[in-house]
Design an enzyme around this catalytic site. Structure first.
Site, PDB file in Angstrom:
ATOM      1  CG  HIS A   1      24.196 -32.361   9.525  1.00 40.01           C
ATOM      2  ND1 HIS A   1      25.491 -32.762   9.294  1.00 40.01           N
ATOM      3  CD2 HIS A   1      23.440 -33.491   9.560  1.00 40.01           C
ATOM      4  CE1 HIS A   1      25.519 -34.086   9.177  1.00 40.01           C
ATOM      5  NE2 HIS A   1      24.301 -34.550   9.343  1.00 40.01           N
TER       6      HIS A   1
ATOM      7  CE  LYS B   1      36.141 -23.600   4.388  1.00 38.45           C
ATOM      8  NZ  LYS B   1      35.902 -24.745   5.289  1.00 38.45           N
ATOM      9  NE  ARG B   2      27.510 -24.840  -2.278  1.00 38.70           N
ATOM     10  CZ  ARG B   2      26.342 -25.366  -2.660  1.00 38.70           C
ATOM     11  NH1 ARG B   2      26.223 -26.666  -2.852  1.00 38.70           N
ATOM     12  NH2 ARG B   2      25.295 -24.605  -2.897  1.00 38.70           N
TER      13      ARG B   2
ATOM     14  CE  LYS C   1      30.322 -23.605   4.263  1.00 37.23           C
ATOM     15  NZ  LYS C   1      30.851 -24.685   5.121  1.00 37.23           N
TER      16      LYS C   1
ATOM     17  CB  THR D   1      34.375 -33.214   6.910  1.00 39.52           C
ATOM     18  OG1 THR D   1      33.571 -32.668   5.865  1.00 39.52           O
ATOM     19  CG2 THR D   1      33.490 -33.786   7.997  1.00 39.52           C
TER      20      THR D   1
ATOM     21  CE  LYS E   1      36.718 -34.777   3.340  1.00 41.04           C
ATOM     22  NZ  LYS E   1      35.603 -34.251   2.550  1.00 41.04           N
TER      23      LYS E   1
END
Length: 836
Positions: free
Chosen positions: A378, A569-570, A575, A676, A680
């Protein structure tokens, strides 16, 4: 503007959600009243909203139980190959609405509850999220369970029943504060305790090599109590099981002869054993080498493998014997999927059982183990890879350490035979890392002990082969696969966006719910004015509804006709929420110029920071501080608003995603394995601004790159920049707007009460930014300019939205699971109507 129709009004127009027959409605009402009567304690004659929620949950659960029993009975009789999905995280969210959707009884319940003078949506809001996960990895496991049931696979999710899930996030004075998530406080109507299947798990002790074989003795025992949760497929009568283990101390715990004196102390010490399932570790993409975490990992693996073997042995198909004793057929009947390296101990534990307990010879046992296990990687971030100290293993799992040493020795012998004299290759490929502190590399153990290794998006799987596991790929290329992630369209379209689901169903029928590739027929309607208007109208209604929710819950007023720019998101440096912050600051500075006109935006950023991750917590403080300045500047008005979305979680995602116009997916190329959330947003009619990273690459391929806002360095550019050496100051000197933004952070413009507040953030960006925020700043700003231009042309914007929705079919987890089934597990999905 007209008030938006409620979701229940929309549902009634969508037959996908089940027709409300009079008899069914009466039956649900009767069941509801019966449960309400029996759940109310004698001395309470006034029901609370929570009583109503539990009564409805139990009424809905009643509809599952018969199907659940029939499904499991059917598996016992048919004896198909069983799939075991092992994960330390299952981020399930709420269950009530999902169960109603999958049983096709949402309209029935809606009508029944309405007739009782109650509001279904209000009851749904009472349910706690089952937050047994951190982010993508745990939510993926939940989507996979939904798809495996919908595809009629004999599948089981196995994990830990954490007493406390991911913490609740509060923002106090702009800082994140964590609160324990006591999600079981009022009970969980969906789980069933199964004490009859309780199993012992052993820790510590020592190993004895005797003539009869190896014995692991003098261990401490903890009991694993299973709790089963039903997992219904979509309208196919299949109900699979998620089994979560809870730790329980045995009754003689610490009451052995040596402890006779202190009975009270011994009973209190039961907590030490039961702490194993107390709390979810709140790290996303970060390894914390704590003994309690290693105990959790072995706990779930040891209990699960005993359960798998019990089920394998007692299965009666094609055998006259009461039990199966031959394990050579084990891989034909059992597939074990390891969700990251967290359940990696399955490999040595299965070896221990086969060799020490079942007395198989090593070679045969190893063959069985490899054919049974498969590993999903992952992440490529080095700080996320699990590397356990040998000393910890030696103490906690002495037999497993011996087995790992033997596995490694045989593996290295094999490598040495293939590459004679290549000592550096042996060092690189060893499971044991030498050094000050000898460590066990769990990823290497997984690759060696599995017959298939997969990444979770095409670009990620290439990086896995060419960099992370390069040596292993050279040796066994046939082992490596790609399985691009997906999301379940039941929760992420039907449940969360009934308006859009209805508009789609009107055009193309309802079969897309279980075959999302059918969305591509929407391309026929990309110029259909009525369809364009309907899609746009649904988005506007979702925005109005979300605005009302924000106002009610967080007392923030936003402009529903502004662009909803969403980044959820986290919180993590890779990110690049910081890149978004720099865009906001630059936008703010530009909007001070009265000569220019701007597209109004509401920028929403949400996500949790790991409690020990200092920089992530600083990023949250920065976002809230920028918001304090921007939102209170009278000159800016409601042209620009910055909102930090507190306590982002599954149930919150179901509200914000359908309302988003712009989806931010802006990680440094080569760092986000898949993502993911990106899928969405695409399915729910937002456009994506993103880098060529993770599944964004395949989204751009499906929809056409011109229908996403793609910017920034590609993986090759990042590698080239690494070779050259990334120098942040160079960009700072060259780009005036960037320099202005950074100077404002340094000077305390956004933290007037504490001017030095963001010096660590600035210092990181200027001197040791691994994720190269400045290198993509200019391209990002230009790309955001293109976003603004298109948003000024609503019809063109909506046409792009339709093209995106029409191209999102590939990203159904049904497609992902079908690929796992055929290419890794060796089973064929039986599809719908599998169990009557």
């Amino acid at each position: 503007m007209a008030a938006p129709r409620s979701d229940s009004e929309k549902r009634k127009q969508i037959s996908v959600r089940g027709i409300a027959g009079l008899g069914d409605v009466a039956e649900v009402r009767k069941s509801f009243n019966r449960h309400l009567h029996f759940t109310l304690v004698k001395d309470r004659n006034v029901a609370t909203p929570r009583d109503y929620f539990f009564a409805l949950a139990h009424a809905v659960r009643d509809h599952l139980v018969g199907r659940w029993i029939r499904t499991q009975q059917c598996y016992y009789e048919r004896d198909p190959k069983r799939i075991y999905y092992l994960s330390l995280e299952f981020y399930m969210g709420r269950t009530l609405q999902n169960t109603m959707v999958n049983l096709g009884m949402q309209n029935v319940c809606d009508e029944a509850i309405y007739q009782l003078g109650l509001d279904l949506e209000e009851l749904e809001e009472i349910e706690e999220d089952a937050g047994l996960g951190n982010g993508g990895l745990g939510r993926l496991a939940a989507c996979f369970l939904d798809s495996m049931a919908t595809l009629g696979l004999a599948a089981y999710g196995y994990g830990i029943r954490y007493e406390f899930g991911i913490f609740n996030q509060k923002i106090l004075d702009g800082w994140q504060v964590e609160e324990a998530d006591d999600w079981l406080r009022y009970g969980n109507p969906w789980e069933k305790a199964r004490p009859e299947y309780m199993l012992p798990v052993h820790f510590y002790g020592r190993v004895e090599h005797t003539a009869e074989g190896v014995k692991w003795i003098d261990t401490q025992v903890v009991l694993a109590m299973p709790y089963d949760t039903p997992v219904p497929g979509y309208k196919n009568n299949t109900v699979n099981t998620m089994r979560l283990w809870s730790a329980k101390a045995p009754n003689d715990f610490n009451l052995q002869e040596f402890n006779v004196g202190d009975y009270i102390e011994a009973v209190l010490d039961r907590n030490l054993a039961e702490n194993i399932s107390r709390v979810l570790y709140p790290n996303d993409n970060f390894f914390e080498g704590k003994e309690l975490r290693l105990k959790q990992e072995y706990f779930v693996v040891a209990a699960t493998l005993q359960d798998i073997i019990r089920r394998f042995k007692s299965s009666n198909f094609g055998s006259r014997d009461p039990v199966r004793t031959c394990f050579e057929t084990f891989p034909d009947k059992v597939a074990i999927q390891l969700n990251d390296t967290h359940p990696a101990l399955s490999i040595p534990e299965l070896m221990r059982i086969l060799v020490d307990v079942e007395k198989m010879e090593w070679e045969k046992a190893w063959e069985v183990t490899k054919r049974t296990c498969a590993y999903t990687n992952h992440t490529v971030l080095p700080e996320a890879l699990e590397r356990w100290p040998v000393t910890m293993f030696e103490k906690l799992l002495p037999r497993h350490l011996e087995i790992i040493y033997t596995i490694n020795q045989r593996h290295l012998d094999h490598v040495a035979a293939l590459y004679p004299g290549d000592l550096d290759r042996l060092r690189r490929m060893s499971v044991i890392e030498e050094g000050d502190c000898k460590r066990i590399n769990m990823a290497h153990l997984c690759v060696i002990g599995s017959h298939a290794v997969n990444g979770v998006a095409r670009i990620h799987s290439e990086i896995v082969k060419n960099s992370v596991f390069k040596d292993f790929y050279e040796m066994e290329p046939e082992k490596f696969q790609n399985k691009t992630n997906g999301i379940t369209p039941r929760r992420w379209l039907l449940l969360c966006n009934p308006g859009l689901a209805g508009v789609i169903a009107e055009k193309i029928g309802e079969d897309f719910v279980t075959d999302l590739s059918q969305l591509k027929t929407l391309l026929d309607f990309v110029d259909d004015e009525v369809f364009i208007r309907d899609v746009s109208k649904v988005k506007q209604e979702n925005k109005l509804k979300f605005s009302a929710y924000l106002e009610e819950t967080y007392k923030v007023k936003i402009n529903p006709s502004s662009m909803f720019d969403v980044h959820v998101k986290r919180i993590h440096e890779y990110k690049r929420q910081l890149l978004n912050c720099l865009h906001i600051i630059t936008l703010y500075n530009r909007e001070k110029d009265p000569s220019k006109s701007f597209v109004p935006r509401t920028v929403m950023i949400g996500g949790k920071a790991a409690p020990g991750y200092y920089m992530a917590k600083m990023i949250i403080k920065l976002i809230t501080s920028i918001g304090d300045v921007v939102n209170n500047d009278p000159y800016i008005g409601d042209r620009l608003k910055v909102i930090f979305l507190e306590n982002y979680r599954v149930s919150f995602a179901e509200k914000v995603i359908p309302a988003a116009d712009l989806s931010q997916q802006i990680s440094t190329a080569g760092t986000e394995a898949s993502g993911t959330g990106n899928m969405k947003f695409m399915l729910n009619g937002a456009l994506t601004i993103g880098t060529m990273d993770g599944a964004n690459v395949e989204m751009a391929e499906e929809a056409g790159e011109e229908n996403l806002f793609i910017f920034g360095m590609r993986v090759e550019d990042v590698e080239a920049l690494d070779k050259r050496g990334y120098n942040a100051r160079e960009y700072y000197e060259r780009i005036p707007e960037l320099r202005q933004a950074i100077d404002q952070l340094s000077s305390g413009f956004f933290s007037p009460k504490d001017p030095g507040c963001f010096r660590d953030v600035v210092n990181m960006l200027m001197n040791h930014d691994r994720f190269k925020v400045f290198a993509d700043y200019q391209a990002y700003m230009e790309c955001q300019g293109r976003v603004d231009q298109l948003y000024r042309k609503p019809r063109e914007w909506t046409k792009k939205v339709i093209k995106n929705i029409a191209s999102s079919g590939k990203f159904s987890s049904d497609r992902t699971i079908t690929e796992y089934a055929r290419e890794i597990w060796g089973v064929e999905p039986s599809g719908l109507e599998s169990i009557k």
